[in-house]
Design a protein around this motif. Structure first.
Motif, PDB file in Angstrom:
ATOM      1  N   PRO A 100      -2.350  -2.568  -5.111  1.00  9.95           N
ATOM      2  CA  PRO A 100      -3.057  -3.350  -4.083  1.00  9.95           C
ATOM      3  C   PRO A 100      -4.574  -3.375  -4.302  1.00  9.95           C
ATOM      4  N   GLN A 157       4.398  -8.519  -8.790  1.00 11.56           N
ATOM      5  CA  GLN A 157       4.417  -7.099  -8.383  1.00 11.56           C
ATOM      6  C   GLN A 157       5.404  -6.886  -7.243  1.00 11.56           C
ATOM      7  N   ASN A 158       5.521  -7.906  -6.401  1.00  6.21           N
ATOM      8  CA  ASN A 158       6.491  -7.885  -5.291  1.00  6.21           C
ATOM      9  C   ASN A 158       7.180  -9.228  -5.313  1.00  6.21           C
ATOM     10  N   PHE A 190       0.808  -1.230   0.000  1.00  7.66           N
ATOM     11  CA  PHE A 190       0.000   0.000   0.000  1.00  7.66           C
ATOM     12  C   PHE A 190       0.839   1.277   0.000  1.00  7.66           C
TER      13      PHE A 190
HETATM   14  S1  SF4 Z   1       3.195  -2.659  -6.172  1.00  9.83           S
HETATM   15 FE1  SF4 Z   1       5.107  -1.673  -5.521  1.00  9.83          FE
HETATM   16  S2  SF4 Z   1       4.672   0.531  -5.625  1.00  9.83           S
HETATM   17 FE2  SF4 Z   1       2.668  -0.553  -5.620  1.00  9.83          FE
HETATM   18  S3  SF4 Z   1       2.037  -0.652  -3.468  1.00  9.83           S
HETATM   19 FE3  SF4 Z   1       3.135  -2.540  -3.934  1.00  9.83          FE
HETATM   20  S4  SF4 Z   1       5.283  -2.075  -3.332  1.00  9.83           S
HETATM   21 FE4  SF4 Z   1       4.232  -0.130  -3.487  1.00  9.83          FE
END
Ligand code: SF4
Length: 465
Positions: free
Chosen positions: A176, A210-211, A169
Protein backbone atom coordinates in the motif's frame (compact mmCIF):
# COMPACT_ATOMS: atom_id res chain seq x y z
CA UNK A 1 21.27 5.76 -38.93
CA UNK A 2 22.20 5.74 -35.24
CA UNK A 3 23.00 2.22 -33.92
CA UNK A 4 20.46 1.00 -31.33
CA UNK A 5 21.33 1.56 -27.71
CA UNK A 6 21.32 -1.47 -25.46
CA UNK A 7 19.11 -1.93 -22.43
CA UNK A 8 19.58 -4.50 -19.67
CA UNK A 9 16.78 -4.93 -17.12
CA UNK A 10 17.28 -6.98 -13.98
CA UNK A 11 13.88 -7.64 -12.46
CA UNK A 12 13.12 -9.02 -9.00
CA UNK A 13 9.94 -10.14 -7.33
CA UNK A 14 6.40 -10.61 -8.46
CA UNK A 15 4.62 -11.08 -11.79
CA UNK A 16 3.75 -7.42 -11.69
CA UNK A 17 7.45 -6.59 -11.92
CA UNK A 18 7.92 -9.01 -14.82
CA UNK A 19 5.09 -7.22 -16.62
CA UNK A 20 6.43 -3.77 -15.69
CA UNK A 21 9.85 -4.74 -17.05
CA UNK A 22 8.25 -5.66 -20.39
CA UNK A 23 6.40 -2.36 -20.49
CA UNK A 24 9.66 -0.48 -19.80
CA UNK A 25 11.26 -2.34 -22.71
CA UNK A 26 8.29 -1.35 -24.91
CA UNK A 27 8.53 2.28 -23.78
CA UNK A 28 12.25 2.51 -24.42
CA UNK A 29 12.02 0.69 -27.76
CA UNK A 30 10.50 3.94 -29.01
CA UNK A 31 13.74 5.67 -27.95
CA UNK A 32 15.91 3.30 -29.97
CA UNK A 33 16.78 0.82 -27.20
CA UNK A 34 17.02 -2.93 -27.75
CA UNK A 35 17.38 -5.50 -24.97
CA UNK A 36 20.67 -7.15 -24.08
CA UNK A 37 21.21 -10.02 -21.66
CA UNK A 38 24.56 -8.67 -20.54
CA UNK A 39 25.31 -5.76 -18.22
CA UNK A 40 28.72 -5.36 -19.83
CA UNK A 41 27.56 -4.05 -23.20
CA UNK A 42 24.51 -2.16 -21.87
CA UNK A 43 24.06 1.57 -22.38
CA UNK A 44 21.28 1.57 -19.82
CA UNK A 45 20.86 -0.80 -16.86
CA UNK A 46 17.57 -0.78 -14.97
CA UNK A 47 17.25 -2.51 -11.61
CA UNK A 48 13.55 -3.27 -11.26
CA UNK A 49 13.42 -3.81 -7.53
CA UNK A 50 11.10 -5.60 -5.11
CA UNK A 51 10.52 -4.53 -1.53
CA UNK A 52 9.07 -7.86 -0.44
CA UNK A 53 12.53 -9.41 -0.36
CA UNK A 54 14.22 -9.59 3.01
CA UNK A 55 16.67 -6.70 3.52
CA UNK A 56 15.52 -5.49 0.10
CA UNK A 57 17.13 -2.05 0.24
CA UNK A 58 20.51 -3.34 1.37
CA UNK A 59 20.54 -5.89 -1.45
CA UNK A 60 19.79 -3.11 -3.94
CA UNK A 61 22.67 -1.00 -2.59
CA UNK A 62 25.12 -3.89 -2.90
CA UNK A 63 23.91 -4.54 -6.47
CA UNK A 64 24.41 -0.84 -7.19
CA UNK A 65 27.96 -1.15 -5.86
CA UNK A 66 28.65 -3.79 -8.53
CA UNK A 67 27.01 -1.66 -11.21
CA UNK A 68 29.15 1.32 -10.22
CA UNK A 69 32.21 -0.76 -11.15
CA UNK A 70 30.60 -1.77 -14.48
CA UNK A 71 29.80 1.89 -15.18
CA UNK A 72 33.37 2.87 -14.40
CA UNK A 73 34.72 0.15 -16.73
CA UNK A 74 32.35 1.30 -19.48
CA UNK A 75 33.55 4.90 -19.08
CA UNK A 76 37.17 3.74 -19.37
CA UNK A 77 36.21 1.97 -22.60
CA UNK A 78 34.67 5.24 -23.84
CA UNK A 79 31.02 4.26 -23.30
CA UNK A 80 28.39 6.20 -21.40
CA UNK A 81 26.47 3.71 -19.26
CA UNK A 82 23.37 4.96 -17.41
CA UNK A 83 21.85 3.32 -14.34
CA UNK A 84 18.20 3.56 -13.31
CA UNK A 85 16.50 2.14 -10.22
CA UNK A 86 12.82 1.30 -10.65
CA UNK A 87 10.21 -0.68 -8.69
CA UNK A 88 9.13 -0.70 -5.08
CA UNK A 89 12.53 -0.03 -3.48
CA UNK A 90 12.85 3.05 -5.73
CA UNK A 91 9.46 4.18 -4.46
CA UNK A 92 10.30 3.51 -0.80
CA UNK A 93 13.87 4.88 -0.77
CA UNK A 94 13.60 7.73 -3.31
CA UNK A 95 16.13 10.49 -2.54
CA UNK A 96 18.10 8.13 -0.30
CA UNK A 97 19.21 6.19 -3.40
CA UNK A 98 20.43 9.39 -5.03
CA UNK A 99 22.30 10.25 -1.82
CA UNK A 100 23.88 6.82 -1.20
CA UNK A 101 24.54 5.69 -4.77
CA UNK A 102 26.22 8.43 -6.83
CA UNK A 103 26.39 6.14 -9.89
CA UNK A 104 22.59 6.15 -10.23
CA UNK A 105 21.20 8.48 -12.90
CA UNK A 106 17.45 7.91 -12.56
CA UNK A 107 15.12 6.77 -9.76
CA UNK A 108 11.59 6.01 -10.90
CA UNK A 109 8.63 4.67 -8.91
CA UNK A 110 6.29 1.99 -10.31
CA UNK A 111 3.61 4.51 -11.28
CA UNK A 112 5.89 6.62 -13.46
CA UNK A 113 7.49 4.26 -16.01
CA UNK A 114 5.84 6.12 -18.83
CA UNK A 115 8.08 9.08 -17.90
CA UNK A 116 11.32 7.08 -18.30
CA UNK A 117 12.37 8.63 -21.66
CA UNK A 118 11.86 12.10 -20.25
CA UNK A 119 13.69 11.23 -17.00
CA UNK A 120 16.66 9.90 -18.97
CA UNK A 121 16.79 13.12 -20.97
CA UNK A 122 16.55 15.15 -17.77
CA UNK A 123 19.37 13.12 -16.24
CA UNK A 124 21.41 13.76 -19.40
CA UNK A 125 21.13 17.52 -18.99
CA UNK A 126 20.83 17.94 -15.22
CA UNK A 127 22.95 15.04 -14.01
CA UNK A 128 20.28 12.98 -12.22
CA UNK A 129 16.50 12.65 -12.15
CA UNK A 130 14.02 11.26 -9.67
CA UNK A 131 10.27 10.66 -9.81
CA UNK A 132 8.49 8.80 -7.04
CA UNK A 133 5.26 10.74 -6.81
CA UNK A 134 1.96 9.04 -7.60
CA UNK A 135 1.11 10.99 -10.77
CA UNK A 136 -2.48 12.09 -11.33
CA UNK A 137 -2.60 10.46 -14.78
CA UNK A 138 -2.88 6.72 -15.34
CA UNK A 139 0.46 5.45 -16.65
CA UNK A 140 -1.28 2.81 -18.76
CA UNK A 141 -2.86 5.53 -20.88
CA UNK A 142 0.62 6.68 -21.85
CA UNK A 143 2.54 3.42 -22.16
CA UNK A 144 2.93 2.36 -25.80
CA UNK A 145 1.41 -0.89 -27.03
CA UNK A 146 4.07 -3.61 -27.19
CA UNK A 147 5.51 -4.17 -30.65
CA UNK A 148 4.37 -7.20 -32.63
CA UNK A 149 7.88 -8.77 -32.58
CA UNK A 150 8.17 -8.24 -28.81
CA UNK A 151 4.84 -10.00 -28.16
CA UNK A 152 5.82 -12.90 -30.41
CA UNK A 153 9.22 -13.25 -28.75
CA UNK A 154 7.56 -13.41 -25.33
CA UNK A 155 5.61 -16.55 -26.17
CA UNK A 156 2.05 -17.72 -26.01
CA UNK A 157 1.33 -16.77 -22.42
CA UNK A 158 1.13 -13.13 -21.32
CA UNK A 159 0.39 -11.06 -18.24
CA UNK A 160 -1.94 -8.10 -18.41
CA UNK A 161 -2.16 -5.71 -15.49
CA UNK A 162 -5.78 -4.85 -14.74
CA UNK A 163 -5.42 -3.41 -11.28
CA UNK A 164 -2.66 -1.93 -9.16
CA UNK A 165 -2.19 -0.96 -5.56
CA UNK A 166 -3.91 -2.02 -2.39
CA UNK A 167 -6.16 -0.48 0.26
CA UNK A 168 -6.00 -3.42 2.67
CA UNK A 169 -2.94 -2.44 4.75
CA UNK A 170 -1.95 -5.85 6.08
CA UNK A 171 0.42 -4.99 8.90
CA UNK A 172 3.40 -6.86 7.39
CA UNK A 173 3.15 -5.53 3.85
CA UNK A 174 4.70 -2.55 2.05
CA UNK A 175 2.54 -2.68 -1.07
CA UNK A 176 0.00 0.00 0.00
CA UNK A 177 2.95 2.37 0.56
CA UNK A 178 4.96 1.51 -2.57
CA UNK A 179 2.17 0.91 -5.09
CA UNK A 180 -0.43 3.27 -3.64
CA UNK A 181 -4.21 2.97 -3.47
CA UNK A 182 -6.20 0.48 -5.55
CA UNK A 183 -6.69 1.63 -9.12
CA UNK A 184 -8.41 -0.38 -11.86
CA UNK A 185 -7.87 0.06 -15.59
CA UNK A 186 -10.93 0.69 -17.77
CA UNK A 187 -12.42 -2.41 -19.42
CA UNK A 188 -12.02 -1.04 -22.96
CA UNK A 189 -8.23 -0.64 -22.57
CA UNK A 190 -7.87 -4.17 -21.24
CA UNK A 191 -9.93 -5.60 -24.12
CA UNK A 192 -7.75 -3.66 -26.56
CA UNK A 193 -4.56 -5.08 -24.98
CA UNK A 194 -5.87 -8.65 -24.95
CA UNK A 195 -7.04 -8.46 -28.57
CA UNK A 196 -3.64 -7.23 -29.64
CA UNK A 197 -1.91 -10.03 -27.75
CA UNK A 198 -4.28 -12.64 -29.20
CA UNK A 199 -3.70 -11.26 -32.66
CA UNK A 200 0.00 -11.89 -32.22
CA UNK A 201 -0.19 -15.47 -31.08
CA UNK A 202 -0.85 -15.20 -27.33
CA UNK A 203 -3.23 -17.95 -26.20
CA UNK A 204 -3.22 -17.58 -22.43
CA UNK A 205 -3.76 -14.39 -20.45
CA UNK A 206 -3.09 -13.98 -16.75
CA UNK A 207 -4.75 -10.87 -15.39
CA UNK A 208 -2.57 -9.46 -12.65
CA UNK A 209 -2.97 -7.02 -9.83
CA UNK A 210 -1.91 -6.80 -6.20
CA UNK A 211 -5.57 -7.35 -5.31
CA UNK A 212 -6.81 -8.52 -8.67
CA UNK A 213 -10.27 -9.56 -7.51
CA UNK A 214 -10.84 -6.10 -6.05
CA UNK A 215 -10.96 -5.04 -9.73
CA UNK A 216 -13.62 -2.39 -10.31
CA UNK A 217 -12.91 -0.88 -13.73
CA UNK A 218 -15.13 1.38 -15.75
CA UNK A 219 -17.09 -0.63 -18.30
CA UNK A 220 -17.94 0.54 -21.83
CA UNK A 221 -21.46 1.25 -20.56
CA UNK A 222 -20.15 3.60 -17.86
CA UNK A 223 -20.96 1.17 -15.03
CA UNK A 224 -18.34 -0.40 -12.77
CA UNK A 225 -17.37 -3.93 -13.81
CA UNK A 226 -16.16 -6.51 -11.30
CA UNK A 227 -13.48 -9.03 -12.24
CA UNK A 228 -15.97 -11.80 -13.07
CA UNK A 229 -17.72 -9.64 -15.65
CA UNK A 230 -14.38 -8.66 -17.19
CA UNK A 231 -13.40 -12.34 -17.41
CA UNK A 232 -16.68 -13.14 -19.17
CA UNK A 233 -15.94 -10.48 -21.78
CA UNK A 234 -12.31 -11.53 -22.30
CA UNK A 235 -13.35 -15.16 -22.77
CA UNK A 236 -15.16 -14.04 -25.95
CA UNK A 237 -11.97 -12.84 -27.62
CA UNK A 238 -11.06 -15.25 -30.36
CA UNK A 239 -7.67 -16.87 -29.92
CA UNK A 240 -7.67 -16.71 -26.11
CA UNK A 241 -8.09 -20.24 -24.85
CA UNK A 242 -7.02 -19.84 -21.25
CA UNK A 243 -7.62 -17.17 -18.64
CA UNK A 244 -6.08 -16.88 -15.20
CA UNK A 245 -5.83 -14.16 -12.58
CA UNK A 246 -3.57 -13.45 -9.63
CA UNK A 247 -3.36 -12.45 -6.75
CA UNK A 248 -6.70 -12.60 -5.00
CA UNK A 249 -7.84 -11.56 -1.55
CA UNK A 250 -10.35 -13.80 0.26
CA UNK A 251 -12.52 -10.81 1.16
CA UNK A 252 -13.01 -9.85 -2.48
CA UNK A 253 -14.40 -13.19 -3.67
CA UNK A 254 -17.77 -12.05 -5.01
CA UNK A 255 -20.68 -13.58 -6.93
CA UNK A 256 -19.33 -12.42 -10.30
CA UNK A 257 -16.07 -14.30 -9.80
CA UNK A 258 -17.85 -17.48 -8.70
CA UNK A 259 -20.17 -17.22 -11.72
CA UNK A 260 -17.15 -16.80 -14.01
CA UNK A 261 -15.71 -20.06 -12.68
CA UNK A 262 -19.09 -21.73 -13.13
CA UNK A 263 -19.63 -20.49 -16.69
CA UNK A 264 -16.26 -20.13 -18.42
CA UNK A 265 -14.37 -23.22 -19.57
CA UNK A 266 -11.46 -20.91 -20.49
CA UNK A 267 -11.07 -19.80 -16.88
CA UNK A 268 -8.57 -22.25 -15.42
CA UNK A 269 -9.60 -24.14 -12.28
CA UNK A 270 -6.62 -23.05 -10.20
CA UNK A 271 -7.07 -20.19 -7.76
CA UNK A 272 -4.25 -18.57 -5.83
CA UNK A 273 -5.93 -17.45 -2.62
CA UNK A 274 -3.42 -16.38 0.04
CA UNK A 275 -4.46 -16.89 3.65
CA UNK A 276 -1.11 -16.32 5.47
CA UNK A 277 -2.19 -18.01 8.73
CA UNK A 278 -4.78 -20.47 10.03
CA UNK A 279 -5.22 -18.64 13.34
CA UNK A 280 -7.85 -15.93 13.78
CA UNK A 281 -5.71 -14.27 16.44
CA UNK A 282 -2.81 -13.92 14.00
CA UNK A 283 -5.05 -12.95 11.07
CA UNK A 284 -6.36 -10.13 13.24
CA UNK A 285 -2.80 -9.03 14.18
CA UNK A 286 -1.99 -9.12 10.46
CA UNK A 287 -5.07 -6.96 9.76
CA UNK A 288 -6.12 -9.45 7.09
CA UNK A 289 -9.76 -8.40 7.46
CA UNK A 290 -11.09 -11.96 7.28
CA UNK A 291 -11.35 -14.94 9.60
CA UNK A 292 -10.38 -18.55 8.98
CA UNK A 293 -14.09 -19.45 8.70
CA UNK A 294 -14.59 -16.75 6.04
CA UNK A 295 -11.61 -18.07 4.12
CA UNK A 296 -13.00 -21.61 4.22
CA UNK A 297 -16.37 -20.31 3.07
CA UNK A 298 -14.74 -18.60 0.08
CA UNK A 299 -13.05 -21.92 -0.83
CA UNK A 300 -16.37 -23.75 -0.52
CA UNK A 301 -18.05 -21.27 -2.86
CA UNK A 302 -15.52 -22.05 -5.61
CA UNK A 303 -15.80 -25.77 -4.99
CA UNK A 304 -19.58 -25.66 -5.17
CA UNK A 305 -19.45 -24.50 -8.81
CA UNK A 306 -16.35 -26.38 -10.04
CA UNK A 307 -15.52 -29.68 -8.49
CA UNK A 308 -12.16 -29.88 -10.26
CA UNK A 309 -10.95 -26.58 -8.82
CA UNK A 310 -7.62 -26.54 -6.97
CA UNK A 311 -6.03 -23.92 -4.75
CA UNK A 312 -2.65 -22.49 -3.98
CA UNK A 313 -1.84 -20.08 -1.18
CA UNK A 314 0.78 -18.04 0.69
CA UNK A 315 1.77 -18.53 4.31
CA UNK A 316 3.89 -16.56 6.74
CA UNK A 317 5.30 -18.47 9.70
CA UNK A 318 6.59 -16.79 12.83
CA UNK A 319 4.54 -13.60 12.58
CA UNK A 320 5.03 -11.61 15.83
CA UNK A 321 2.96 -13.21 18.58
CA UNK A 322 2.51 -16.54 16.77
CA UNK A 323 2.37 -19.31 19.37
CA UNK A 324 2.57 -23.05 18.82
CA UNK A 325 -1.24 -23.32 18.95
CA UNK A 326 -1.56 -20.66 16.23
CA UNK A 327 0.89 -22.56 14.06
CA UNK A 328 -0.98 -25.83 14.69
CA UNK A 329 -4.13 -24.04 13.48
CA UNK A 330 -2.27 -23.20 10.25
CA UNK A 331 -1.29 -26.85 9.80
CA UNK A 332 -4.91 -27.86 10.46
CA UNK A 333 -6.18 -25.43 7.82
CA UNK A 334 -3.67 -26.70 5.25
CA UNK A 335 -4.68 -30.27 6.00
CA UNK A 336 -8.33 -29.40 5.68
CA UNK A 337 -8.08 -27.45 2.40
CA UNK A 338 -5.50 -29.65 0.62
CA UNK A 339 -3.46 -27.41 -1.67
CA UNK A 340 -2.06 -28.11 -5.13
CA UNK A 341 0.85 -25.81 -4.26
CA UNK A 342 1.71 -23.14 -1.72
CA UNK A 343 4.45 -20.66 -0.92
CA UNK A 344 5.62 -20.31 2.64
CA UNK A 345 8.04 -17.83 4.16
CA UNK A 346 9.49 -16.96 7.52
CA UNK A 347 8.25 -13.61 8.73
CA UNK A 348 10.78 -10.79 8.37
CA UNK A 349 9.99 -7.20 9.20
CA UNK A 350 9.63 -4.58 6.48
CA UNK A 351 10.70 -1.12 7.61
CA UNK A 352 7.81 1.30 7.91
CA UNK A 353 5.12 -1.35 8.43
CA UNK A 354 3.17 -1.68 11.71
CA UNK A 355 4.34 -5.29 12.21
CA UNK A 356 7.96 -4.13 12.23
CA UNK A 357 7.17 -2.34 15.52
CA UNK A 358 5.59 -5.41 17.17
CA UNK A 359 7.55 -6.57 20.18
CA UNK A 360 6.48 -10.20 20.66
CA UNK A 361 8.82 -11.72 18.09
CA UNK A 362 9.24 -15.45 17.44
CA UNK A 363 12.72 -16.93 17.85
CA UNK A 364 14.69 -17.84 14.72
CA UNK A 365 14.85 -21.47 15.87
CA UNK A 366 11.06 -21.69 16.25
CA UNK A 367 10.54 -20.07 12.87
CA UNK A 368 12.94 -22.49 11.18
CA UNK A 369 11.33 -25.49 12.79
CA UNK A 370 7.78 -24.37 11.93
CA UNK A 371 8.71 -23.59 8.34
CA UNK A 372 10.14 -27.09 7.88
CA UNK A 373 6.96 -28.69 9.28
CA UNK A 374 4.71 -26.55 7.09
CA UNK A 375 6.76 -27.11 3.95
CA UNK A 376 6.81 -30.87 4.52
CA UNK A 377 3.03 -30.87 4.68
CA UNK A 378 2.68 -28.67 1.60
CA UNK A 379 5.19 -30.80 -0.34
CA UNK A 380 3.24 -33.96 0.52
CA UNK A 381 0.04 -32.36 -0.73
CA UNK A 382 1.68 -31.07 -3.91
CA UNK A 383 3.22 -34.49 -4.64
CA UNK A 384 -0.12 -36.23 -4.06
CA UNK A 385 -1.80 -33.74 -6.39
CA UNK A 386 0.78 -34.37 -9.12
CA UNK A 387 0.78 -38.15 -8.67
CA UNK A 388 -3.01 -38.12 -9.08
CA UNK A 389 -2.50 -36.94 -12.68
CA UNK A 390 -0.67 -40.16 -13.64
CA UNK A 391 -2.89 -42.37 -15.76
CA UNK A 392 -5.31 -39.56 -16.58
CA UNK A 393 -5.71 -37.55 -19.78
CA UNK A 394 -5.32 -33.81 -19.31
CA UNK A 395 -5.38 -30.79 -21.61
CA UNK A 396 -1.97 -29.19 -22.07
CA UNK A 397 -1.30 -25.81 -23.65
CA UNK A 398 2.07 -26.23 -25.37
CA UNK A 399 4.51 -23.36 -24.94
CA UNK A 400 7.98 -24.13 -26.27
CA UNK A 401 10.66 -26.67 -27.10
CA UNK A 402 12.04 -28.32 -23.96
CA UNK A 403 15.71 -28.67 -23.17
CA UNK A 404 15.63 -32.37 -24.10
CA UNK A 405 15.79 -32.64 -27.87
CA UNK A 406 12.45 -33.57 -29.45
CA UNK A 407 10.42 -32.72 -26.38
CA UNK A 408 7.82 -29.97 -26.26
CA UNK A 409 6.71 -28.56 -22.92
CA UNK A 410 3.43 -27.04 -21.93
CA UNK A 411 1.25 -26.50 -18.89
CA UNK A 412 -1.80 -28.27 -17.58
CA UNK A 413 -4.79 -26.33 -16.28
CA UNK A 414 -3.06 -26.45 -12.87
CA UNK A 415 0.21 -24.99 -14.18
CA UNK A 416 2.04 -28.31 -13.92
CA UNK A 417 4.75 -28.53 -16.59
CA UNK A 418 4.01 -31.42 -18.99
CA UNK A 419 6.49 -32.83 -21.52
CA UNK A 420 5.76 -34.87 -24.66
CA UNK A 421 7.80 -36.00 -27.67
CA UNK A 422 6.26 -34.07 -30.55
CA UNK A 423 6.84 -31.64 -33.36
CA UNK A 424 7.04 -27.95 -32.56
CA UNK A 425 3.86 -27.47 -34.66
CA UNK A 426 1.85 -28.06 -31.49
CA UNK A 427 3.21 -24.92 -29.79
CA UNK A 428 0.26 -22.64 -29.13
CA UNK A 429 -2.24 -25.49 -29.17
CA UNK A 430 -4.17 -27.18 -26.39
CA UNK A 431 -3.86 -30.96 -26.81
CA UNK A 432 -5.02 -33.87 -24.67
CA UNK A 433 -2.08 -35.72 -23.15
CA UNK A 434 -2.07 -39.11 -21.47
CA UNK A 435 0.15 -38.70 -18.39
CA UNK A 436 2.50 -41.65 -17.87
CA UNK A 437 4.87 -40.53 -15.14
CA UNK A 438 6.14 -37.77 -12.93
CA UNK A 439 9.70 -36.51 -12.68
CA UNK A 440 9.98 -34.20 -9.68
CA UNK A 441 7.39 -31.54 -10.55
CA UNK A 442 7.13 -32.31 -14.29
CA UNK A 443 4.58 -34.61 -15.86
CA UNK A 444 5.65 -36.81 -18.77
CA UNK A 445 3.17 -38.20 -21.25
CA UNK A 446 2.03 -38.79 -24.80
CA UNK A 447 -0.25 -36.89 -27.13
CA UNK A 448 -3.56 -38.70 -27.28
CA UNK A 449 -4.70 -37.55 -30.68
CA UNK A 450 -2.80 -36.24 -33.67
CA UNK A 451 -5.56 -33.71 -34.36
CA UNK A 452 -5.55 -30.52 -32.34
CA UNK A 453 -8.18 -30.31 -29.61
CA UNK A 454 -8.22 -26.56 -29.99
CA UNK A 455 -6.47 -24.70 -32.76
CA UNK A 456 -7.52 -21.11 -32.38
CA UNK A 457 -7.64 -18.96 -35.47
CA UNK A 458 -4.83 -16.46 -35.64
CA UNK A 459 -5.38 -12.79 -36.31
CA UNK A 460 -9.19 -12.63 -36.20
CA UNK A 461 -9.74 -11.44 -32.68
CA UNK A 462 -12.67 -9.17 -33.05
CA UNK A 463 -15.87 -10.39 -31.53
CA UNK A 464 -18.33 -7.85 -30.24
CA UNK A 465 -16.52 -4.86 -28.86
S1 SF4 B 1 -0.97 -6.45 -1.19
FE1 SF4 B 1 -1.88 -8.24 -0.20
S2 SF4 B 1 -0.58 -8.62 1.60
FE2 SF4 B 1 -0.17 -6.49 0.90
S3 SF4 B 1 -1.55 -5.18 2.08
FE3 SF4 B 1 -2.58 -5.69 0.16
S4 SF4 B 1 -3.81 -7.54 0.68
FE4 SF4 B 1 -2.30 -7.30 2.29
Amino acid sequence: MKPPRKLHIKSYGCQMNVYDAQRMVDTLAGEGFIETKSVDDADLVILNTCHIREKASEKVYSELGRLRVAKHDAARAGRDMRIAVAGCVAQAEGEEIIRRAPAVDVVVGPQSYHHLPELLKRAGTHGRAIETEFPAEDKFTFLPQPRREAIRARGISAFVTVQEGCDKFCTFCVVPYTRGAEVSRPVARIIEDVKQLADNGVREITLIGQNVNAYHGEGPDGSTWPLGKLLHRLAEIRGIVRLRYSTSHPRDVDDSLIEAHRDLPALMPLVHLPVQSGSDRILSAMNRKHTVAEYRKAIDRFRAVRQDIAFSSDFIVGFPGEREEDFLATLALVTQIGYAAAYSFKYSPRPGTPAAEMQETVSAADMDERLVRLQELIDRQQSAFNVAAIGTTVDVLFERAARNVGQIVGRTAYLQPAHVMASSDIIGEVRPVRIDSLERYSLLGELVSPAPAIRPALSETNIGA
